[in-house]
Design an enzyme around this catalytic site. Structure first.
Site, mmCIF file in Angstrom:
data_model
loop_
_atom_site.group_PDB
_atom_site.id
_atom_site.type_symbol
_atom_site.label_atom_id
_atom_site.label_comp_id
_atom_site.label_asym_id
_atom_site.label_seq_id
_atom_site.Cartn_x
_atom_site.Cartn_y
_atom_site.Cartn_z
ATOM 1 N N GLN A 46 -0.402 18.616 7.275
ATOM 2 C CA GLN A 46 0.746 18.377 8.142
ATOM 3 C C GLN A 46 1.341 19.709 8.615
ATOM 4 O O GLN A 46 1.664 19.880 9.786
ATOM 5 C CB GLN A 46 1.784 17.536 7.390
ATOM 6 C CG GLN A 46 3.027 17.176 8.165
ATOM 7 C CD GLN A 46 2.739 16.367 9.417
ATOM 8 O OE1 GLN A 46 1.653 15.829 9.596
ATOM 9 N NE2 GLN A 46 3.709 16.324 10.309
ATOM 10 N N VAL A 57 -1.842 4.720 14.149
ATOM 11 C CA VAL A 57 -2.265 3.752 13.124
ATOM 12 C C VAL A 57 -1.658 2.375 13.412
ATOM 13 O O VAL A 57 -2.328 1.350 13.256
ATOM 14 C CB VAL A 57 -1.891 4.255 11.709
ATOM 15 C CG1 VAL A 57 -2.174 3.183 10.657
ATOM 16 C CG2 VAL A 57 -2.657 5.531 11.370
ATOM 17 N N GLY A 58 -0.425 2.353 13.889
ATOM 18 C CA GLY A 58 0.220 1.076 14.205
ATOM 19 C C GLY A 58 -0.556 0.286 15.249
ATOM 20 O O GLY A 58 -0.708 -0.937 15.153
ATOM 21 N N SER A 112 2.677 6.041 11.863
ATOM 22 C CA SER A 112 2.461 6.632 13.182
ATOM 23 C C SER A 112 2.060 5.570 14.214
ATOM 24 O O SER A 112 1.535 4.510 13.872
ATOM 25 C CB SER A 112 1.351 7.683 13.085
ATOM 26 O OG SER A 112 0.148 7.062 12.681
ATOM 27 N N CYS A 164 11.312 9.497 11.358
ATOM 28 C CA CYS A 164 10.989 8.846 12.624
ATOM 29 C C CYS A 164 12.150 9.037 13.598
ATOM 30 O O CYS A 164 11.962 9.074 14.804
ATOM 31 C CB CYS A 164 10.709 7.379 12.404
ATOM 32 S SG CYS A 164 12.011 6.548 11.497
ATOM 33 N N GLU A 171 7.083 -0.330 12.719
ATOM 34 C CA GLU A 171 8.134 0.689 12.858
ATOM 35 C C GLU A 171 7.419 2.022 13.005
ATOM 36 O O GLU A 171 6.900 2.565 12.027
ATOM 37 C CB GLU A 171 9.040 0.702 11.624
ATOM 38 C CG GLU A 171 9.726 -0.628 11.317
ATOM 39 C CD GLU A 171 10.754 -1.031 12.361
ATOM 40 O OE1 GLU A 171 11.133 -0.175 13.193
ATOM 41 O OE2 GLU A 171 11.162 -2.195 12.363
ATOM 42 N N LYS A 231 0.889 -1.172 0.000
ATOM 43 C CA LYS A 231 0.000 0.000 0.000
ATOM 44 C C LYS A 231 0.919 1.211 0.000
ATOM 45 O O LYS A 231 1.574 1.510 0.993
ATOM 46 C CB LYS A 231 -0.912 -0.025 1.229
ATOM 47 C CG LYS A 231 -2.266 0.657 1.023
ATOM 48 C CD LYS A 231 -2.189 2.143 0.740
ATOM 49 C CE LYS A 231 -2.091 2.957 2.017
ATOM 50 N NZ LYS A 231 -1.823 4.399 1.716
HETATM 51 P P1 NAI Z 1 0.431 7.424 9.092
HETATM 52 O O1 NAI Z 1 0.446 6.432 10.181
HETATM 53 O O2 NAI Z 1 -0.639 8.443 9.049
HETATM 54 O O3 NAI Z 1 0.387 6.678 7.665
HETATM 55 C C1 NAI Z 1 1.331 5.718 7.298
HETATM 56 C C2 NAI Z 1 0.721 4.771 6.289
HETATM 57 O O4 NAI Z 1 -0.373 4.078 6.882
HETATM 58 C C3 NAI Z 1 0.147 5.463 5.050
HETATM 59 O O5 NAI Z 1 0.389 4.672 3.918
HETATM 60 C C4 NAI Z 1 -1.343 5.513 5.355
HETATM 61 O O6 NAI Z 1 -2.137 5.566 4.205
HETATM 62 C C5 NAI Z 1 -1.535 4.205 6.085
HETATM 63 N N1 NAI Z 1 -2.702 4.165 6.959
HETATM 64 C C6 NAI Z 1 -3.312 5.194 7.601
HETATM 65 N N2 NAI Z 1 -4.377 4.752 8.302
HETATM 66 C C7 NAI Z 1 -4.453 3.418 8.100
HETATM 67 C C8 NAI Z 1 -5.321 2.394 8.569
HETATM 68 N N3 NAI Z 1 -6.347 2.667 9.367
HETATM 69 N N4 NAI Z 1 -5.087 1.125 8.193
HETATM 70 C C9 NAI Z 1 -4.047 0.827 7.383
HETATM 71 N N5 NAI Z 1 -3.181 1.755 6.913
HETATM 72 C C10 NAI Z 1 -3.385 3.032 7.262
HETATM 73 O O7 NAI Z 1 1.855 8.091 9.113
HETATM 74 P P2 NAI Z 1 2.331 9.374 8.297
HETATM 75 O O8 NAI Z 1 1.749 10.559 8.948
HETATM 76 O O9 NAI Z 1 2.107 9.170 6.862
HETATM 77 O O10 NAI Z 1 3.908 9.255 8.528
HETATM 78 C C11 NAI Z 1 4.536 9.737 9.641
HETATM 79 C C12 NAI Z 1 4.728 8.696 10.707
HETATM 80 O O11 NAI Z 1 5.502 7.591 10.236
HETATM 81 C C13 NAI Z 1 5.496 9.245 11.887
HETATM 82 O O12 NAI Z 1 4.884 8.815 13.072
HETATM 83 C C14 NAI Z 1 6.859 8.621 11.735
HETATM 84 O O13 NAI Z 1 7.587 8.535 12.919
HETATM 85 C C15 NAI Z 1 6.531 7.295 11.170
HETATM 86 N N6 NAI Z 1 7.708 6.705 10.523
HETATM 87 C C16 NAI Z 1 8.380 5.678 11.170
HETATM 88 C C17 NAI Z 1 9.539 5.148 10.640
HETATM 89 C C18 NAI Z 1 10.249 4.022 11.337
HETATM 90 O O14 NAI Z 1 11.028 3.298 10.683
HETATM 91 N N7 NAI Z 1 10.070 3.806 12.642
HETATM 92 C C19 NAI Z 1 10.120 5.690 9.398
HETATM 93 C C20 NAI Z 1 9.334 6.748 8.809
HETATM 94 C C21 NAI Z 1 8.178 7.228 9.367
#
Ligand code: NAI
Ligand code: MG
Length: 490
Positions: free
Chosen positions: A333, A236-237, A233, A288, A254, A179
């Protein structure tokens, strides 16, 4: 620099073909640098996701029975294709994230390194042989694929995020449905195109475009998806873990961070300031692993703060190679980060520099925020404990090492952490006691390499590590095979 060539509507990749969403719906993807429409994107829903899973199921028997060496060779061909099209990828990733071409090209290098490393796993994928308590018996463990992998990613470093999940998932023999991040659809589409042209069989990697609740959630809920790997995030995780947990699917999370960087009184302040600026502001703080809590010893606090302010004011914000960082991914954002800074101000924090949108003619139509440094935020204030994902960092004054360590650990997150010191005693004690998945001495809070395990503790993840060889544990099952023999029958 190449101008990227987008199709008017970015399609899904299902079973080796570019397909529209089944309802024909699209959404607009805007350029973060200009606010103008860049392309339209297939807005997929559960019917599209089901089709992609179907294709992945169909491709699984042949792909999983292919030798790991051959899988690795195909993935190496994909990796070479990325190298040959590095400029195209960098141009696309730059256009859709607003990062500079050079930054996107460096990120593509990271994806290539990941591809090489994981393709090589096709010739390793080690298990182990071991002993038995029973005579004439021995045992070996082998890795088996799980089935269909559901991969869900964030937009911040698009090509690296794709590579970190797709290569280990596929080398282990799984097929996948990715996705794509709604903020970075074109990079994922282009990756799919290169992979197909480089010889990845149809259905092995399917790519679905769309929004999380519409195109991500159905992937998480589908009982045919054996393993889910998510980068995004914590909110969502947690939702994904709940849904996938009810059907006992494997989940790798992650998640976010609120990463501390400690500056001791014996640190070299100039390089420490360089690393603070990079940790806090590179990629507009959309990491992140961004350094968002800068914890400074009282003895050097004033000097270090003044140095940071002076150097932060000299940073250049824009989409070019000469700029230090670009815009955030979208208007929502930007507004969320600005609102969080405003709430911090109202709660008594001081904004030392930045704190506002850049609204001069060169920046006004893009989603640009001035690099922002905050002090006097209380350690339990919202801004101290919640991740912003923007170019904002907070300073905290501490008397000594033990208070610095306590503050570093005073967080719901535990992804990365860093200390600047000349003392080996402080460095080792910090790396031992800081609650984080990555602990760094005298550099930044970010900078992981493809062969290292990355991940966090507390709200930063669920304990898995990707990539590194540790990612193989996410994407494979261990089978213990027991062999018995009878020397009387030789
Ligand atoms: P987000 O959690 O809003 O979205 C991430 C992905 O999840 C997107 O593809 C989104 O469409 C999908 N998503 C959203 N709701 C969903 C649901 N209910 N069910 C399934 N998939 C869903 O995160 P965002 O705002 O796009 O990115 C920022 C976040 O990602 C920050 O919290 C950041 O720390 C984290 N991140 C973590 C990393 C790591 O390796 N630990 C690396 C990069 C970012
Ligand atoms: Mg989000």
């Amino acid at each position: 620099m190449n101008q990227p060539d987008f199709p008017e509507v970015i399609p899904n990749w299902i079973d080796g073909c570019e397909v529209k969403s089944s309802a024909g719906e699209t959404f607009d993807k805007l350029s973060p640098a200009t606010g103008k429409e860049l392309c339209r994107v297939a807005r997929s829903r559960s019917a599209d996701v089901a089709q992609a899973i179907e294709a992945a199921m169909k491709a699984f028997p042949a792909w999983s029975l292919q030798t790991p060496v051959v899988r690795g060779e195909i993935l190496m061909a994909v990796t070479r294709a990325i190298g040959q099209h590095q400029n195209d990828i960098a141009a696309i990733a730059a256009a859709e994230t607003g990062m500079s071409f050079n930054a996107a090209s460096a990120e593509t290098d990271a994806a290539i390194a990941q591809g090489k490393f994981m393709a090589g796993e096709g010739r390793r994928l080690y298990g182990r042989t071991t002993t038995s308590a029973v005579p004439n018996k021995w045992a070996m463990t082998v890795r088996e694929p799980l089935g269909v992998a559901g991969l869900i990613i964030a937009a911040n470093t698009p090509i690296a995020n794709i590579a970190w999940k797709v290569f280990p998932a596929l080398v282990c023999g799984n097929t996948a449905v990715l996705k794509a991040a709604e903020g970075a659809p074109a990079t994922a589409w282009f990756f799919g195109k290169l992979a197909r042209a480089a010889g990845l069989p149809p259905g092995v990697l399917n790519i679905v475009q769309g929004f999380g609740p519409e195109a991500g959630a159905p992937l998480v809920a589908d009982p045919r998806v054996a393993v889910l790997s998510f980068t995004g995030s914590t909110t969502v995780g947690r939702e994904i873990a709940r849904t996938a947990g009810s059907r006992l699917a494997r989940v790798s999370l992650e998640l976010g961070g609120k990463n501390p960087l400690v500056v001791c009184d014996d640190a070299d302040l100039d390089p420490a300031a360089t690393w603070v600026l990079r940790s806090a502001f590179s990629n507009a703080g959309q990491r992140c692993a961004a350094g968002s809590r800068i914890i400074v010893f009282d003895a050097v606090y004033d000097r270090f703060r003044d140095l940071l302010i002076e150097r932060t004011r000299r940073l250049k914000v824009g989409p070019g190679n000469d700029d230090d960082f670009g815009p955030v991914i979208n208007a929502g954002q930007l507004d969320a980060v600005l609102a969080a800074v405003e709430r911090a101000r109202q709660a008594g924090a001081s904004v030392l520099t930045g704190g506002h949108r850049l609204d001069d003619p060169a920046h006004a139509s893009g989603f640009y925020m001035a690099p922002t440094i905050i002090e006097h935020a209380s350690p339990d204030a919202e801004i101290s404990v919640s991740e912003l994902f923007g170019p904002v960092t907070c300073l905290y004054r501490v008397p000594d090492f033990s208070e610095a360590l306590r503050r570093a650990n005073q967080s719901p997150y535990g992804l990365t952490a860093c200390i600047h010191t000349r003392s080996v005693h402080r460095a080792l004690e910090f790396t031992r006691r800081v609650q984080a998945g990555v602990a760094v001495v005298n550099a930044g809070t970010f900078g992981s390499e493809p062969h290292w395990p990355f991940g966090g503790v507390k709200f930063s993840g669920n304990g898995t590590r990707e990539p590194g060889t540790e990612a193989l544990d996410v994407y494979s099952n261990l089978k213990n095979i027991i062999l018995t023999f009878d020397p009387n029958h030789v």
